[in-house]
Design an enzyme around this catalytic site. Structure first.
Site, PDB file in Angstrom:
ATOM      1  CG  ASN A  12      -1.764   1.426   1.626  1.00 20.05           C
ATOM      2  OD1 ASN A  12      -1.739   1.937   0.397  1.00 20.05           O
ATOM      3  ND2 ASN A  12      -2.277   1.006   3.054  1.00 20.05           N
ATOM      4  CD1 TRP A  13       3.695   0.819  -2.203  1.00 23.26           C
ATOM      5  CD2 TRP A  13       3.618   2.602  -4.491  1.00 23.26           C
ATOM      6  NE1 TRP A  13       4.379   0.451  -3.627  1.00 23.26           N
ATOM      7  CE2 TRP A  13       4.642   1.686  -5.110  1.00 23.26           C
ATOM      8  CE3 TRP A  13       3.538   3.840  -5.937  1.00 23.26           C
ATOM      9  CZ2 TRP A  13       5.844   1.753  -5.768  1.00 23.26           C
ATOM     10  CZ3 TRP A  13       4.271   3.087  -7.086  1.00 23.26           C
ATOM     11  CH2 TRP A  13       5.341   2.159  -7.069  1.00 23.26           C
ATOM     12  CE  LYS A  14       0.313   2.991   4.862  1.00 25.41           C
ATOM     13  NZ  LYS A  14       0.344   2.994   6.009  1.00 25.41           N
ATOM     14  CG  HIS A  97      -5.531   1.823   5.970  1.00 24.02           C
ATOM     15  ND1 HIS A  97      -5.189   2.765   6.805  1.00 24.02           N
ATOM     16  CD2 HIS A  97      -4.616   1.190   5.483  1.00 24.02           C
ATOM     17  CE1 HIS A  97      -3.685   2.525   6.947  1.00 24.02           C
ATOM     18  NE2 HIS A  97      -3.443   1.892   5.887  1.00 24.02           N
ATOM     19  CD  GLU A  99      -2.692   5.390   7.396  1.00 22.81           C
ATOM     20  OE1 GLU A  99      -2.705   5.553   5.667  1.00 22.81           O
ATOM     21  OE2 GLU A  99      -1.700   4.915   8.108  1.00 22.81           O
ATOM     22  CD  GLU A 166      -2.817  -2.342   8.032  1.00 23.69           C
ATOM     23  OE1 GLU A 166      -1.798  -2.631   7.486  1.00 23.69           O
ATOM     24  OE2 GLU A 166      -3.445  -1.275   7.779  1.00 23.69           O
ATOM     25  N   GLY A 172       3.286   2.167  10.417  1.00 26.67           N
ATOM     26  CA  GLY A 172       4.194   3.592  10.642  1.00 26.67           C
ATOM     27  C   GLY A 172       5.117   4.117  11.478  1.00 26.67           C
ATOM     28  CB  SER A 207       6.262  -1.407  11.599  1.00 25.10           C
ATOM     29  OG  SER A 207       5.739  -0.066  11.373  1.00 25.10           O
ATOM     30  N   GLY A 228       3.465  -0.937   4.187  1.00 18.12           N
ATOM     31  CA  GLY A 228       3.091  -0.078   4.144  1.00 18.12           C
ATOM     32  C   GLY A 228       4.493   0.815   3.732  1.00 18.12           C
ATOM     33  N   GLY A 229       5.137   1.751   4.812  1.00 18.53           N
ATOM     34  CA  GLY A 229       6.381   2.001   4.198  1.00 18.53           C
ATOM     35  C   GLY A 229       7.569   1.131   3.411  1.00 18.53           C
TER      36      GLY A 229
END
Ligand code: G3H
Length: 249
Positions: A12-14, A97, A99, A166, A172, A207, A228-229
Site C-alpha cells: 500500500n503506497w498510501k 484503512h 487512516e 493492522e 508506520g 511496520s 506500507g512504508g
C-alpha cells in the site's frame, strides 16, 4: 499459513509515488520472476493505476486501489467508482484503512456500502481492521475487531474478500505486535469470520519490513502482509516477498 489459501503480499503506497518513481520501481522489481507460491499486489495512488496497470499485469502483480466510492457514477466531485477501478485493471480495493477511519472519519456504515459496491463490480476488498493502543490497553481489542467485522453481517458468503489485521499502534511506527499478540489476535479474527460465515485470508499489517517479515508471516493464522512504508522501495518489498516464499515452502 493455514489451508490452501495463497499467501498475499500487498504493498500500500498510501499518498506516495510519482510517475518516475513508479517507473523506477517497475524497472527494479521487474527483473525478479513472479513466484508461484505467493501472490503479489500493489496499491499505488489513483494517479498511477492506469500507468502501472499493463506492466504489473505482465509481471503477474495484481493491481489494487486504496479506496472507492459506493455510487456508480454522477455528481460526486473527487470520487472514484468501482467501474473506474475495474477499467484501470484493479482486482483489489483497500477498504476501512485506519487512516481513513481516523483522518477522514469513515464509518462502518460507509464501509459496508463500499463493500457492496465493490462486490457488485467484481473487485476484491481488503477490509482493514485494528485497535488503537488505548483500546488494547483497556483490554477491548476483540470487542473493537468484532464491531469492525460486523460490517460483514448478511454479506454474500462467497464474495471475494481478504481481511487485513493492522493494530493502529503498529502502523508506520516501527513497532510491531509480538508473535504472541499476532497469533492470538489472528485466531480471534478467524473465529469471528467463521461465526460470520466467511472463510477468507487474513493478512497482518503494521511496520512489516525485511527484518521481521519471516517471523510475522510464520505466525499461525497469518496468510500474508499488507505493507506500507517498506513497499515503496522495490528492494525491500522483494525481500518481504522472499520471506513469504520461504515461509510457504
Ligand atoms: O496499509 C499498510 C499499513 O498501514 C502498514 O503501514 P506500515 O507498513 O508503513 O506500517
Amino acid at each position: 499459513m493455514t489451508g490452501s489459501k495463497r499467501c498475499l503480499i500487498a504493498g500500500n503506497w498510501k499518498m506516495n509515488g510519482l510517475l518516475q518513481e513508479a517507473r523506477d520501481f517497475i524497472a527494479a522489481f521487474g527483473s525478479n520472476p513472479a513466484p508461484e507460491s505467493v501472490e503479489i499486489a500493489l496499491m499505488p495512488p489513483f494517479t498511477l493505476l492506469h500507468p502501472m496497470s499493463a506492466q504489473l499485469a505482465e509481471m503477474q502483480i495484481e493491481l489494487g486501489a486504496q479506496n472507492v466510492y459506493y455510487e456508480d457514477k454522477g455528481a460526486f466531485t473527487g470520487s472514484i467508482c468501482p467501474l473506474m477501478l475495474r477499467d484501470a485493471g484493479c482486482h483489489y480495493v483497500i477498504l476501512g484503512h485506519s487512516e481513513r477511519r481516523s483522518i477522514i472519519g469513515e464509518s462502518n456504515a460507509q464501509i459496508r456500502s463500499k463493500l457492496n459496491a465493490s462486490w457488485l463490480h467484481g473487485l476484491e476488498p481488503i477490509l482493514c481492521i485494528g485497535e488503537t493502543l488505548e483500546q488494547r490497553e483497556r483490554g477491548i481489542t476483540n470487542m473493537v475487531l468484532a464491531e469492525q467485522l460486523a460490517v460483514l453481517k448478511g454479506a454474500p458468503k462467497n464474495a471475494p474478500l481478504t481481511i487485513a489485521y493492522e493494530p493502529v499502534w503498529a502502523i508506520g511506527t516501527g513497532v510491531t505486535a509480538t508473535k504472541e499478540q499476532v497469533t492470538e489476535t489472528h485466531a480471534f479474527v478467524h473465529e469471528e469470520l467463521t461465526r460470520l460465515g466467511h472463510d477468507c485470508r487474513v493478512l497482518y499489517g503494521g511496520s512489516v519490513n525485511p527484518g521481521n517479515a519471516e517471523e510475522l508471516l510464520s505466525c499461525p493464522g497469518v496468510e500474508g502482509a499488507l505493507v506500507g512504508g517498506a513497499s515503496l522501495k522495490a528492494d525491500s518489498f522483494m525481500q518481504i516477498v522472499k520471506a513469504a516464499i520461504n515461509v510457504a515452502s
